[in-house]
Design an enzyme around this catalytic site. Structure first.
Site, PDB file in Angstrom:
ATOM      1  CB  ILE A 102      -1.021  -0.007   1.086  1.00  0.00           C
ATOM      2  CG1 ILE A 102      -1.888   1.030   1.092  1.00  0.00           C
ATOM      3  CG2 ILE A 102      -0.223   0.018   2.577  1.00  0.00           C
ATOM      4  CD1 ILE A 102      -2.624   0.924  -0.143  1.00  0.00           C
ATOM      5  CD  GLU A 160      -8.174  -5.080   6.737  1.00  0.00           C
ATOM      6  OE1 GLU A 160      -7.389  -5.763   7.855  1.00  0.00           O
ATOM      7  OE2 GLU A 160      -8.165  -5.591   5.675  1.00  0.00           O
ATOM      8  N   GLY A 302      -5.622  -6.969   1.790  1.00  0.00           N
ATOM      9  CA  GLY A 302      -6.024  -6.140   2.742  1.00  0.00           C
ATOM     10  C   GLY A 302      -5.126  -4.833   2.523  1.00  0.00           C
ATOM     11  CD  GLU A 303      -0.746  -3.988   2.736  1.00  0.00           C
ATOM     12  OE1 GLU A 303       0.279  -3.630   1.874  1.00  0.00           O
ATOM     13  OE2 GLU A 303      -0.305  -4.747   3.703  1.00  0.00           O
ATOM     14  N   GLY A 304      -5.845  -2.120   2.452  1.00  0.00           N
ATOM     15  CA  GLY A 304      -6.451  -0.945   1.498  1.00  0.00           C
ATOM     16  C   GLY A 304      -5.881  -0.931   0.153  1.00  0.00           C
TER      17      GLY A 304
END
Length: 336
Positions: A102, A160, A302-304
């Site tokens: 990200i 997240e 994840g992690e946007g």
């Protein structure tokens, strides 16, 4: 005594409408561009989405932001993850040091990145045995998440980080939409078959333990959720109030939007869903919510990351809208 959730419920139920005048202006300009109407498909929809929820006839993406919310979960004591929960803090450091996927996406495409740590040293309660949070803690965490819009982004992408949080999200979906743990759990960060079984059993145990206390969406969030999910809900709420469109990331981030929608169906009209995760139950959740994701790239990081890539598409769509020639300026004949 008033419920700790009273103000949150009011904000969800009284969410401001979008600006249809701005949408009409965008569509009128789009008809003048040198292309057949509708030929850019959902890229055109992205521009009207920005206009509607920014309330601007000329949308902007001068300050897009990805917000990552990080938290730890007591349910990891049940062996539901392939990684120890210490990895959450380690990955937060990796985000801020620029080493994560990200971080690189945001740097390349000039998107601001903010990381919100949520008491990493204090995991939530093990949902198989106790509530994740009490109501006051849950409400306070939702309120904290509202601070994500303090820098006034013109687009907010939420993601997240939290070892164990795919188990927590699966429990939320099961409580909201029905089914068993096996219906909603996936391999997350890469658990083996035994780990997958433990995840399903943990969800079933949590549903059984909390039983009749799962009376409404915010109670479900407090009993079964996580701090990062509560904070993402807060960010969604605040963005609506501040005329900021939202892009939601994958399996876990979508659970925050699902809570909002369960409280008030129109509360997530200002959200789009950046992608469908390879976590198999994400599509099931999106279907239950009646929403369609923008991308399908078989991602499950994840992690946007999926939301950030959708933001890149939004930037591209707006650039085309603002910079393509019109039929008049290019001397191209329009339809008769």
């Amino acid at each position: 005594m008033a419920s700790p959730f009273a103000d949150i419920l009011e904000l969800l139920q009284l969410a401001p409408d979008g600006d249809e005048t701005a949408v009409a202006a965008v569509r009128e300009h789009d008809l003048q561009l040198t292309k057949p109407p509708g030929s850019l498909g959902r890229m055109e929809d992205l521009v009207t989405f920005l206009a509607r929820w920014q309330g601007k006839e000329t949308p902007t993406l001068d300050n897009p932001m990805v917000a990552i919310f990080a938290a730890n979960h007591g349910v990891t004591d049940q062996g539901v993850s392939a990684f120890p929960r210490e990895v959450t803090a380690q990955m937060v450091a990796n985000f801020t040091n620029g080493g994560a996927a990200i971080s690189q996406i945001c740097a390349l495409h000039e998107i601001n990145l903010r990381v919100f740590e949520l008491a990493l040293e204090l995991p939530t309660g093990d949902i198989t045995r106790e509530a994740a949070m009490d109501d006051r803690m849950c409400a306070a965490t939702i309120a904290y998440g509202m601070e994500a819009v303090e820098g006034k982004p013109d687009l907010l992408a939420i993601g997240e980080m939290g070892i164990g949080n795919t188990t927590v999200a699966a429990a939320l979906y099961a409580a909201l939409f029905g089914g068993t743990g096996a219906d909603w759990v996936g391999r997350g960060t890469g658990v083996d078959d035994a780990g997958l079984t433990r995840k399903a059993e943990a969800v079933d145990a949590a549903l059984a333990h909390h039983g009749d206390t799962l009376t409404d969406p915010l109670a479900i969030l407090a009993r079964l959720g996580g701090r990062e999910i509560a904070a993402m809900l807060g960010a969604i709420i605040a963005a609506r109030q501040q005329k900021i469109p939202v892009i939601v990331d994958g399996f876990v981030a979508t659970s925050a939007a699902a809570i909002a929608q369960a409280v008030s169906p129109g509360a997530i009209d200002h959200c789009i869903f950046g992608h469908v995760s390879a976590e198999h139950a994400h599509q099931r959740a999106l279907d239950a919510m009646g929403v369609r994701p923008l991308l399908n790239l078989d991602m499950r990081l994840g992690e946007g990351t999926g939301a950030a890539l959708a933001a890149v598409l939004a930037k591209t769509a707006l650039h085309l809208h603002n910079n393509m020639a019109t039929f008049a300026s290019a001397g191209v004949s329009n339809k008769g």
